[in-house]
Design a protein around this motif. Structure first.
Motif, PDB file in Angstrom:
ATOM      1  N   LYS A  21       0.861  -1.200   0.000  1.00 25.05           N
ATOM      2  CA  LYS A  21       0.000   0.000   0.000  1.00 25.05           C
ATOM      3  C   LYS A  21       0.883   1.230   0.000  1.00 25.05           C
ATOM      4  O   LYS A  21       1.709   1.402   0.896  1.00 25.05           O
ATOM      5  N   PRO A  22       0.698   2.112  -1.002  1.00 25.92           N
ATOM      6  CA  PRO A  22       1.539   3.313  -1.046  1.00 25.92           C
ATOM      7  C   PRO A  22       1.170   4.286   0.074  1.00 25.92           C
ATOM      8  O   PRO A  22       0.093   4.194   0.673  1.00 25.92           O
ATOM      9  N   GLY A  23       2.082   5.193   0.382  1.00 26.71           N
ATOM     10  CA  GLY A  23       1.765   6.299   1.283  1.00 26.71           C
ATOM     11  C   GLY A  23       1.821   5.967   2.759  1.00 26.71           C
ATOM     12  O   GLY A  23       1.357   6.739   3.594  1.00 26.71           O
ATOM     13  N   GLN A  24       2.360   4.826   3.145  1.00 22.71           N
ATOM     14  CA  GLN A  24       2.501   4.509   4.573  1.00 22.71           C
ATOM     15  C   GLN A  24       3.586   5.390   5.195  1.00 22.71           C
ATOM     16  O   GLN A  24       4.608   5.649   4.566  1.00 22.71           O
ATOM     17  N   ASP A  25       3.354   5.834   6.405  1.00 24.27           N
ATOM     18  CA  ASP A  25       4.365   6.627   7.107  1.00 24.27           C
ATOM     19  C   ASP A  25       5.284   5.695   7.891  1.00 24.27           C
ATOM     20  O   ASP A  25       4.864   5.077   8.865  1.00 24.27           O
ATOM     21  N   ARG A  26       6.528   5.568   7.430  1.00 27.77           N
ATOM     22  CA  ARG A  26       7.483   4.669   8.095  1.00 27.77           C
ATOM     23  C   ARG A  26       8.661   5.467   8.652  1.00 27.77           C
ATOM     24  O   ARG A  26       9.762   4.944   8.809  1.00 27.77           O
ATOM     25  N   THR A  27       8.413   6.745   8.988  1.00 27.86           N
ATOM     26  CA  THR A  27       9.516   7.619   9.384  1.00 27.86           C
ATOM     27  C   THR A  27       9.803   7.610  10.887  1.00 27.86           C
ATOM     28  O   THR A  27      10.710   8.289  11.354  1.00 27.86           O
ATOM     29  N   ALA A  28       9.039   6.832  11.664  1.00 25.94           N
ATOM     30  CA  ALA A  28       9.235   6.828  13.120  1.00 25.94           C
ATOM     31  C   ALA A  28      10.706   6.547  13.469  1.00 25.94           C
ATOM     32  O   ALA A  28      11.328   5.664  12.898  1.00 25.94           O
ATOM     33  N   ALA A  29      11.235   7.322  14.396  1.00 23.89           N
ATOM     34  CA  ALA A  29      12.640   7.156  14.793  1.00 23.89           C
ATOM     35  C   ALA A  29      12.766   6.108  15.900  1.00 23.89           C
ATOM     36  O   ALA A  29      11.840   5.896  16.682  1.00 23.89           O
ATOM     37  N   PRO A  86      10.731   0.604  14.927  1.00 25.01           N
ATOM     38  CA  PRO A  86      10.177   1.820  15.545  1.00 25.01           C
ATOM     39  C   PRO A  86       8.738   2.117  15.117  1.00 25.01           C
ATOM     40  O   PRO A  86       7.976   2.700  15.896  1.00 25.01           O
ATOM     41  N   ALA A  87       8.341   1.712  13.893  1.00 27.39           N
ATOM     42  CA  ALA A  87       6.991   2.029  13.425  1.00 27.39           C
ATOM     43  C   ALA A  87       5.934   1.341  14.291  1.00 27.39           C
ATOM     44  O   ALA A  87       6.201   0.304  14.899  1.00 27.39           O
ATOM     45  N   SER A  88       4.742   1.933  14.330  1.00 25.05           N
ATOM     46  CA  SER A  88       3.665   1.358  15.148  1.00 25.05           C
ATOM     47  C   SER A  88       2.967   0.216  14.414  1.00 25.05           C
ATOM     48  O   SER A  88       2.141  -0.493  14.982  1.00 25.05           O
TER      49      SER A  88
END
Lengths: 365, 365
Positions: A21-29, A86-88
């Motif tokens: 799925k495009p557009g997932q936020d995987r930027t969690a530090a 780190p991602a939820s």
């Protein structure tokens, strides 16, 4: 279309997310503050008597050993619990193993020794962990085919990336499943080893493929596939692009070889159609293993790809999936004959194993 | 001077007693009336991809599985209990395995298949059980040296006898010790396999020895021995005729190679003095393994002898003894890297293993 997002953990190790799925936020530090830098001392030592390398990885003796489920390091970071991810949430995630058997960093601390008969060097390879799903309790065999397609794309991408490392000669994607095999983390995951040499088993296969090509002009894997299809007794599943069969000379009580019909060297060479079809075929094979016994089947599954720099044109991709359980509650141990002499004794006839894997005959007959 | 006495069990299998004290009566007959004839179907199937044989031995799935101690089939027949050994006592006894992986009799029932890529034949070899002592509770490491000498003579004699069988190409004397290795009978015993082919590991060693001889004129095993002695860090014990060391490229957490100083091919070639000295050296090694942990150490010990018909002049006898326990309560499992790729990852540095085997450093440090 699988997309990837690469980041780093707090100790510098790489982490790559794979998403369909495009557009997932995987930027969690990675917010862990208690993670000391990993120290690795992997070395490869040449054994001239058996003409193979042993990998010595002392630092691994201290590795994580069966943490409780609520501290699973492969689950997403949630509820204040900080894990390796780190991602939820995530679909498929790959990261560098904190306790690797092979490590590029070892080259900084391990000297080259070339004083025959003693020869050793840093085992300058790479070990990655592949989290197949964020769901702690869903084994690979129960993933849906679209999800498995993402795993396949991750394997293929990692193969391409690790193949580009100068010192890596072979990329091995595999899954160890079950405590009986020594798996210390129950979260569904596999591993990828980038070996700094061609493993002996695959070196030998490369030689066999080259010899057969030289003698007959044909591919041995293609010939085996045709012969197994013509015979039929050991076929487990057969689809547009893939065939799975129990080898005529299987070493393990239940062993399956899964090969593409098309002659191709490795996972990156698979087309979209072949990958989609593989997701179904691979699940069919794993589910056949799952049905064998009343409790989850321990298994080892590994991809036999072409070496990175040798014999790519003769190589024919294949996966090998096998269990060490020979009957309910009984394991196939590797004792004197197997571990000492490298001769496997198999108590289950391959034709009977195939019948049982196809569900035609109960295992406790 | 060891004497032997050969007889047969009621189902026709051979039984041979070995005694150092002359004049023992070993004529007791096997009085069991409930022992059906054994039926074996061992076959060897060629795997052209990996260029090795898998042995398929279906009849073994039904073999005896951990009988209670009061029914131990390896104890002498006493108090009305009839075992595999009809005598009321014995020193060392060898008999044909009732559930053999390899069997000459298989030639009667297993057809030859030569339809490439499918090739198979009867696994026309022989599997023997060696009862090291009549005492159920005395492990090998606690036998006295004179008793061990009888075991050595039995190994040597069986090597000579099995080597004379037309279809036997390799004689492998080994001991599997401990439930962790899958041993189903706790009575101290080992096994002898007469393989109808040279096992892949020893075939490779034969090639390495031949190559080294051709290139340097010297024996690789002799060169390794000299280099290990000169280095010293991995030596476990060193006597008049024998040296034991942890190999520089050990695959297992604790692994020892025991070699004669004199260049000789197999156990029958040992002199009286070398055999007496071996009894002490072998016990020293086994006792070093026994001291490692608080509970009995599971181990595999095997003799790497010359193939029967190939390269006898280049071969240099050696024993390999190793444990699969890597730490108290933790086993070295053969998972994806080992079983899938044949690459061993060892978490214990050979130099540290040697210190621990010498008792210079605790194992749980």
């Amino acid at each position: 279309m699988t997309t990837s997002y690469a980041t780093r953990l707090v100790d510098g190790r790489e982490l790559i997310y794979y998403d369909r799925k495009p557009g997932q936020d995987r930027t969690a530090a990675d917010l862990r503050t208690d993670l000391p830098p990993a120290f690795t001392t992997s070395q490869m030592r040449w054994n001239p008597l058996f003409r193979d390398y042993a990998v010595i990885a002392e630092h691994r003796q201290e590795r994580t050993y069966r943490p409780p489920a609520d501290l699973c390091p492969l689950c997403p970071s949630r509820d204040g619990k900080r894990t390796e991810i780190p991602a939820s949430d995530y679909e498929v995630a790959v990261f560098e193993n904190r306790f690797p058997s092979l490590s590029l960093a070892s080259a900084d601390v391990i000297p080259l020794i070339d004083e025959p008969p003693f020869r050793s060097a840093a085992a300058a390879g790479r070990c990655e962990v592949v989290c197949f799903t964020s769901d702690h309790d869903t084994p690979f065999a129960q993933l849906d085919p679209e999800h498995v397609r993402t795993v396949i794309d991750a394997w293929a991408d990692r193969t391409t990336v690790l193949s580009a490392i100068d010192s890596v000669d072979y990329v091995f994607c595999f899954e160890n499943r079950g405590e009986e095999i020594g798996v210390t983390l129950s979260h569904p995951h596999g591993q990828i080893y980038g070996y700094p040499f061609v493993p002996p088993r695959f070196y030998k296969t490369g030689e066999a493929l080259e010899r057969h090509r030289a003698r007959t002009g044909a591919c041995l894997q293609c010939d085996l596939l045709a012969a197994e299809c013509a015979d039929g007794a050991r076929i487990i599943t057969s689809s547009t692009h893939w065939v799975a069969y129990v080898p005529f000379a299987a070493r393990w009580p239940y062993e399956v070889r899964l090969v593409p019909r098309r002659h191709l060297p490795d996972l990156p060479a698979l087309t979209d159609d072949e990958r989609d079809d593989l997701a179904h075929a691979y699940l069919t094979v794993l589910q056949a293993f799952e049905r064998l016994f009343d409790t989850p089947t321990p298994y080892i599954a590994g991809w036999q790809q072409s070496p990175v720099r040798r014999g790519r044109d003769v190589w024919h991709l294949g996966a090998e999936i096998f269990t060490i359980r020979r009957a309910p509650g009984r394991l196939k141990h590797l004792a004197g004959s197997e571990s000492g002499a490298a001769v496997w004794i198999n108590d289950v006839a391959p034709e009977v194993a195939a019948q049982r894997l196809r569900g035609e005959r109960p295992v406790d007959e």
